[in-house]
Enzyme design. Sequence first.
Site, mmCIF file in Angstrom:
data_model
loop_
_atom_site.group_PDB
_atom_site.id
_atom_site.type_symbol
_atom_site.label_atom_id
_atom_site.label_comp_id
_atom_site.label_asym_id
_atom_site.label_seq_id
_atom_site.Cartn_x
_atom_site.Cartn_y
_atom_site.Cartn_z
ATOM 1 N N ASP A 1 5.885 -6.347 -50.019
ATOM 2 C CA ASP A 1 5.532 -5.114 -50.714
ATOM 3 C C ASP A 1 5.937 -5.282 -52.172
ATOM 4 O O ASP A 1 6.937 -5.936 -52.475
ATOM 5 C CB ASP A 1 6.266 -3.920 -50.086
ATOM 6 N N PHE B 1 -4.826 2.144 -35.042
ATOM 7 C CA PHE B 1 -5.023 3.530 -34.589
ATOM 8 C C PHE B 1 -3.700 4.257 -34.354
ATOM 9 O O PHE B 1 -3.684 5.311 -33.719
ATOM 10 C CB PHE B 1 -5.866 3.547 -33.308
ATOM 11 N N LEU B 2 -2.595 3.685 -34.814
ATOM 12 C CA LEU B 2 -1.297 4.313 -34.499
ATOM 13 C C LEU B 2 -1.148 5.680 -35.153
ATOM 14 O O LEU B 2 -1.716 5.949 -36.212
ATOM 15 C CB LEU B 2 -0.137 3.399 -34.907
ATOM 16 N N CYS C 1 -4.030 10.580 -43.023
ATOM 17 C CA CYS C 1 -5.303 10.007 -42.547
ATOM 18 C C CYS C 1 -6.459 10.990 -42.467
ATOM 19 O O CYS C 1 -7.448 10.840 -43.173
ATOM 20 C CB CYS C 1 -5.089 9.356 -41.185
ATOM 21 N N ARG D 1 2.818 14.565 -46.351
ATOM 22 C CA ARG D 1 1.554 14.364 -47.059
ATOM 23 C C ARG D 1 0.459 15.256 -46.467
ATOM 24 O O ARG D 1 0.253 15.259 -45.261
ATOM 25 C CB ARG D 1 1.133 12.885 -46.987
ATOM 26 N N ASN E 1 -11.462 8.611 -36.443
ATOM 27 C CA ASN E 1 -10.670 9.648 -37.120
ATOM 28 C C ASN E 1 -11.515 10.880 -37.431
ATOM 29 O O ASN E 1 -11.057 12.010 -37.272
ATOM 30 C CB ASN E 1 -10.044 9.092 -38.405
ATOM 31 N N LYS F 1 -8.012 12.686 -45.694
ATOM 32 C CA LYS F 1 -8.564 11.641 -46.566
ATOM 33 C C LYS F 1 -9.779 10.954 -45.912
ATOM 34 O O LYS F 1 -10.805 10.753 -46.559
ATOM 35 C CB LYS F 1 -7.434 10.638 -46.825
ATOM 36 N N GLY G 1 -3.197 17.784 -41.071
ATOM 37 C CA GLY G 1 -2.701 17.250 -42.337
ATOM 38 C C GLY G 1 -2.450 15.767 -42.154
ATOM 39 O O GLY G 1 -3.046 15.133 -41.289
ATOM 40 N N ALA H 1 -5.483 24.565 -31.305
ATOM 41 C CA ALA H 1 -5.819 25.345 -32.494
ATOM 42 C C ALA H 1 -4.547 25.607 -33.304
ATOM 43 O O ALA H 1 -3.447 25.616 -32.758
ATOM 44 C CB ALA H 1 -6.449 26.659 -32.073
#
Length: 435
Positions: free
Chosen positions: A30, A150-151, A258, A325, A206, A261, A255, A250
């Site tokens: 990173d 897909f985690l 993923c 996020r 998604n 966005k 949020g 519901a």
Amino acid sequence: MKLGVIGLGHVGLVTAVCFAEKGFEVIGMDKDKKRIQNLMNKKLPFYEPGLSELLEKNFNRLKFTDSIKEIIENVDVVFLCVGTPPLPDGSADLSQVEDASREIAKNLNKYLLIVEKSTVPVKTAEWIKKVMSLYVKKDIPFEVASNPEFLREGSAIKDFLEPDRIVVGIESDKAKNIFEEIYKDFKAPIIFTDIETAEIIKHASNAFLATKISFINMIADLCERTGADVIKVAEAMGFDKRIGREFLNAGIGYGGSCFPKDVKAFYRIGEELGLDFSLLKCVDKINEERVNKFIEKIKKILWIIRDKVFAVWGLSFKPGTDDVREAPSLKIVRKIIEEGGICRVYDPYAMENFKREFGESERIYYAEDIYDACRNAHAILILTEWNEFKKADFSKIKEMMETAIIVDGRNCLNMEKICKLEFIYIPTGRKGCGY
Ligand code: UDX
């Protein structure tokens, strides 16, 4: 085989640690030097249940570096897990992918398989190949593949180690053999496809899950207008195997890093290709509206928000994570404060991240626990369904409040119990009590 992971965010770090758990030597890279320093000292940059223990257990097979040269010279396969954040128009910002591809190419000295793991628009692999070809030294072979992840946050380790399926987009038998070796100890079915198909599978999955959530939220509004119960509707729909019960809860909307966005980005891809993806525009719009609908509910009971005190329970975008996020909590708290209300917020893990993201305000008080949050409150607002909220002592809480009102944005409390205590209880998509 030695594996490399570039970009040590949620997906990258879980990927690195889990591959180490499967016995591979892994190098994680990173650009954030501080993050690397911390990881070398076994300090994680975020909360994910079980990850700390797994890092400790496999530390001897893991190396962390901020040098692209070091990783490229020492691995056979590299997983690209860099961020693909949204641009103002909703499309994905792929500058980190381009940057990593360029840097990989410049440091390449032997065959390397470069694997996209971040969620990217279809045709990104083609761009990676083009960019690599521009910068790579002549005659050094490389290949690109797509292996979307897909985690979910909060259950990331289980999702990674025991996935429902593994999707791999490849272009050669050599790449296929490499993936068969990498995933030989995983029990899930492996679906081999071409690269574009694999890229689309991730976005489509998604977008479909987000559609399920917005669909049930639309039905929740109908239930509220008609006196029906959205939980029963979801349960009965869910018994149909073609539909399934999951992702039909519901609430105040999805949020996280993923869904919001990816729905927007997938919509943009369709639009760019001249296709009518307006279904996804509606999914996004329904989700955006959830916050206003929640605020309206508060106003229906309290009329005026100014100078009212709200105990905000839960700040993370879902339980099991400290991530805020795109969390609905950010928008809800902001609206309340804009209207002159006071928020006494509490979350078991996400307080620091919320503070950083939201900024300072005289109208926010960071509470010690759920009880402290409720002092003199006019209403409790449940924004995340943490387990500890379900087990609270509501008799004690009632005594502490100015008015005993609960607005449950996640339908997580036992309605019968709460109503017996004579709270005004306002759930989502079903009849509550006291109003
Ligand atoms: C998601 C996908 O599930 C995962 O496969 C992908 O790799 C990354 O994106 P994540 O964002 O970690 O994972 O969380 P998820 O559990 O999917 O929940 C997303 C949001 O949807 C949360 O805000 C959650 O509260 C909300 N949600 C989920 C609902 O509102 N109702 C539901 O029924 C399910």
